[in-house]
Scaffold this active site. Structure first.
Site, PDB file in Angstrom:
ATOM      1  N   HIS A  66      34.955  31.618  38.064  1.00 10.02           N
ATOM      2  CA  HIS A  66      35.033  31.680  36.530  1.00 10.02           C
ATOM      3  C   HIS A  66      36.622  31.328  36.241  1.00 10.02           C
ATOM      4  O   HIS A  66      37.540  31.985  36.792  1.00 10.02           O
ATOM      5  CB  HIS A  66      34.980  33.208  36.096  1.00 10.02           C
ATOM      6  CG  HIS A  66      33.526  33.737  36.529  1.00 10.02           C
ATOM      7  ND1 HIS A  66      33.086  34.838  36.188  1.00 10.02           N
ATOM      8  CD2 HIS A  66      32.416  32.718  36.990  1.00 10.02           C
ATOM      9  CE1 HIS A  66      32.061  35.010  36.722  1.00 10.02           C
ATOM     10  NE2 HIS A  66      31.429  33.983  37.298  1.00 10.02           N
ATOM     11  N   TYR A 129      42.297  44.179  38.243  1.00  2.38           N
ATOM     12  CA  TYR A 129      42.986  42.775  37.741  1.00  2.38           C
ATOM     13  C   TYR A 129      43.681  43.188  36.690  1.00  2.38           C
ATOM     14  O   TYR A 129      42.772  44.015  35.596  1.00  2.38           O
ATOM     15  CB  TYR A 129      41.967  41.683  37.666  1.00  2.38           C
ATOM     16  CG  TYR A 129      40.764  41.789  37.230  1.00  2.38           C
ATOM     17  CD1 TYR A 129      40.184  41.652  36.110  1.00  2.38           C
ATOM     18  CD2 TYR A 129      39.654  42.251  38.024  1.00  2.38           C
ATOM     19  CE1 TYR A 129      38.905  41.763  35.492  1.00  2.38           C
ATOM     20  CE2 TYR A 129      38.495  42.617  37.552  1.00  2.38           C
ATOM     21  CZ  TYR A 129      38.066  42.277  36.379  1.00  2.38           C
ATOM     22  OH  TYR A 129      36.791  42.322  35.975  1.00  2.38           O
TER      23      TYR A 129
END
Length: 464
Positions: A66, A129
């Protein structure tokens, strides 16, 4: 325990971060994100706004590729993962691949547009993240098939045995991927002399957005998805120096030259945008022989005061370039065109002889702005004018006459006081000296063209 270390990879901007992990009989501790230390070590100050955590129960759980529209800092809290990245951005590095294993002692900074994928190597793996934009269902991604033969990733656990989503199985091969364009660049004042020069210098690529005053009100910037923008170039300004001394002109000058840049600075600071702002010699009083970037602001009139206020506002944006210039000449009405027209019409003009400076051709100014952005020069203020020996306006007028094939003696030098003695309306005070020191921008590798040579090319384009 390793030291904090940041290492470049084969993908531009993709960085591996080795993190110190402190352990004892109770377990371990690490500073997973420490802005001051990490930026000092070389990590971009990317301004994270969201922290997300992913948990994968089974070994072989695989996610990717992605390419997201934001920057990302990925680290492991528990377990181990195999990370793979493919550059899906437009440009020479499109398709470049990098892989590495990540544990609690290692993180990766992933720039916008780089496709990322993770395969868990231990059960109950947790990774986190940080991203510098809020997740949105409307965000536009690019994707790559995990099994793409061109990327050729050597997965530790074969994809046939891995846990994948159906969406990830169906993503396109590299040849069919829609590459990720650069963050957008917004150029304000596109219909002015500098705006037209910027269009000629930068081109018309899809990520370049040129706007005029009719398209974009600098005093009240409308809503935009500002995280899509990487740079704003503010070439818009209120430049009616004498009209600025009137009641309406004063309000207009402050709105465009001060309030507008302040609004842009707030937007740039909040969204990690480079802000390029064009300043003026009028922020000085002209009593010094030479002005550099550290000279104290000392504007004489309303126009100069409004420009000085705009400079101070722009300095609040962390990623700013203030490009200070003087006596701009480009495609449009300007002093050189006026003098050339007077010469052709047989008029003998009176031109002031007690204001000194250098012409700046808009093409050179646009070239300098591009240089600062392309080279990643340190943020701050830069003087940028034509180079060469300074001259008075009357000297320049005489050169225009001579280059146009007319007798320069027809130009009569007069003092500023004499020139404006019979003026009907308000007259703004002018700086006597507008010579700017070019040493700082020359130190970045930029060489400004001699203004006399540029003047000749401007008036006699075939005589190069």
């Amino acid at each position: 325990m390793s030291d904090l270390k940041i290492t470049e990879t084969s993908i531009p901007g993709l960085l591996v971060v080795d993190l110190p992990v402190h352990g004892d009989n109770r377990g371990w501790f690490k500073e997973n994100w420490q802005r001051e230390k990490m930026v000092a070590a070389g990590l971009p100050d990317f301004g994270p706004v969201q922290n997300s955590i992913a948990y994968n129960a089974a070994v072989g759980t695989t996610r990717g590729f992605h390419a997201e529209p934001w920057d990302k800092f990925v680290s492991v809290a528990s377990g181990r993962i195999f990370g793979a990245w493919v550059d899906l951005r437009e440009g020479h590095s499109f398709g470049a691949v990098f892989t590495i294993e990540l544990g609690p002692d290692r993180a990766v900074f992933v720039p916008r547009g780089v496709g990322n994928s993770y395969q868990t190597l231990e059960a109950d793996t947790v990774y986190a993240y940080l991203v510098n934009d809020h997740w949105s269902p409307d965000a536009e991604y690019s994707f790559l098939n995990l099994a793409d033969e061109t990327a050729g990733v050597d997965w530790p656990i074969p994809l046939a045995e891995a846990v994948l989503s159906e969406k990830d199985r169906a993503h396109p091969r590299l040849a069919d991927v829609a590459s990720v364009p650069p963050r957008r660049t917004l150029i304000l004042g596109a219909d002015g002399q500098l705006g037209r020069a910027l269009r000629a210098e930068l081109g018309t690529a899809a990520h370049l957005e040129y706007v005029t005053r009719a398209d974009f009100d600098i005093t009240a910037p409308g809503p935009r998805h500002w995280r899509d923008y990487g740079t704003i170039i503010n070439a818009a300004a209120y430049t009616a120096v004498d009209a600025a001394e009137t009641a309406q002109g004063r309000a207009d000058a402050w709105a465009v030259n001060a309030s507008g840049p302040a609004a842009l600075a707030r937007i740039a600071a909040a969204n990690g945008i480079n802000l390029v702002h064009v300043s003026s010699d009028y922020v000085f009083d002209g009593d010094s022989e030479l002005y550099d970037e550290e000279s104290a602001l000392s504007p004489l009139g309303v126009y100069g005061q409004s420009k000085a206020a705009g400079d101070l506002a722009v300095q609040t944006a962390p990623r700013h370039y203030i490009v200070r210039t003087s006596w701009v000449i480009g495609d449009g009405g300007n002093f050189v065109r006026t003098m050339a027209s007077l010469a052709e019409r047989g008029i003998h003009p009176r031109v002031v002889h007690d204001q000194r400076g250098r012409l700046t051709f808009a093409s050179d100014l646009a070239r300098g702005i591009r240089h600062l952005l392309d080279t990643g020069a340190p943020f701050g203020t830069y003087d940028l004018t034509g180079s060469g020996e300074p001259a008075a306006w009357s000297d320049i007028a005489r050169e225009v006459f001579a280059l146009s094939g007319h007798d320069p003696v027809r130009v009569t030098p007069v003092s500023t006081a004499e020139y404006y003695a019979d003026a009907a309306g308000p007259i703004a005070p002018r700086p006597r000296n507008s010579v700017l020191d070019l040493a700082k921008i020359e130190g970045t590798g930029f060489a400004a063209a001699d203004w006399r040579r540029s003047l000749r090319e401007y008036l006699v384009p075939d005589d190069r």
